[in-house]
Design an enzyme around this catalytic site. Structure first.
Site: not given
Ligand SMILES: [Mg+2]
Length: 264
Positions: A28, A30, A213
């Site tokens: 991922d 961001d 996240d």
């Molecule tokens: Mg993310």
């Protein structure tokens, strides 16, 4: 030998990991490779990140995909010198890196009703305009309302997006993230991307490693766990407790250091 991320539970013996050159990476962007910013358009890669990803990609013979809610176009702007394999818009877009020329990757799903989608987009943009601190983001085949600067607008944003979804109709779905609600193509999530890519060279037969996240990364973690791989939740210990990830690492900075340790 790869440096190990901190494994969940102090008493757990870390599972033996195969050599990093045999891994397949699903990363991922961001909040994982990139530090989060106050505004979604204000993120920027740490100096040297592109070079490190290139070395990582080479180390695993091209088996590296950036799996993100961002559009492919946005990722290319972040890394103007590189063309990584990118699964954009949570898998609705898939653009292979030139290093995968000759490999047949699975096609992304088709689009829904374009006029209905545009009507939904206009509604969300117009309704969000008078709400202070709420930002509209156009992602091409998806759009999002961000309320990081105005957490009190959470319910208002949820109502607007529910209305937008009703307009957009089938073929679309909502995705909740950190202070963001997004409307985009249905039928695809980050877990499906992992399963699809793992069925094709150069990913096939490798040890899958996924890192993320946010809520949308949980599907990717479950897919990797089912394939016997390593899932890494970037974030504080409490977040790991609520996650399907097998292990955690505190911050994007710590995660980048872990990767850097592998590539030299
Ligand atoms: Mg993310």
């Amino acid at each position: 030998m790869a440096p190990r991320p901190p494994f969940r539970g102090a008493g757990d013996a870390p599972p033996p990991l195969p050599a990093p050159a045999t891994w397949a990476f699903f990363l991922d962007l961001d909040g994982t490779l990139l530090d989060l910013a106050a505004r979604p358009d204000a993120v920027s890669p740490e100096g040297g990140l592109a070079g490190m990803l290139v070395r990582l990609e080479r180390m695993v013979s091209g088996a590296l995909a950036l799996v993100t809610g961002r559009a492919v176009e946005f990722v290319d702007e972040l890394f103007p010198e590189q063309r990584f394999t990118v699964a954009g818009l949570h898998g609705a877009e898939l653009r292979p890196s030139p290093s995968l020329a000759g490999h047949l990757l699975p096609p992304p799903p088709g689009t829904g009703d374009a006029a209905a989608f545009r009507a939904a987009q206009d509604l969300a943009r117009d309704r969000a305009l008078p709400l202070p601190g709420v930002l509209f983001e156009d992602k091409g085949r998806a759009f999002a309302l961000h309320y990081r600067q105005a957490p009190e607008q959470r319910d208002a944003v949820a109502r607007i997006m529910a209305e937008a979804l009703a307009l957009a109709g089938t073929g679309h779905r909502l995705r909740d993230g950190k202070c963001v609600v997004e409307l985009g193509p249905a039928g695809q999530d980050k877990g499906m991307i992992v399963r699809n890519l793992m069925g094709s060279a150069p990913f096939q037969g490798r040890y899958p490693v996924a890192a993320g996240d946010d809520l949308t990364d949980e599907a990717m973690f479950r897919a990797v766990n089912a394939l016997g791989g390593l899932s890494v939740r970037v974030g504080p210990e409490e977040a790991l407790a609520r996650s399907a990830a097998s292990t955690g690492i505190e911050t994007p900075g710590a995660f980048r250091s872990w990767l850097r340790g592998m590539t030299g």
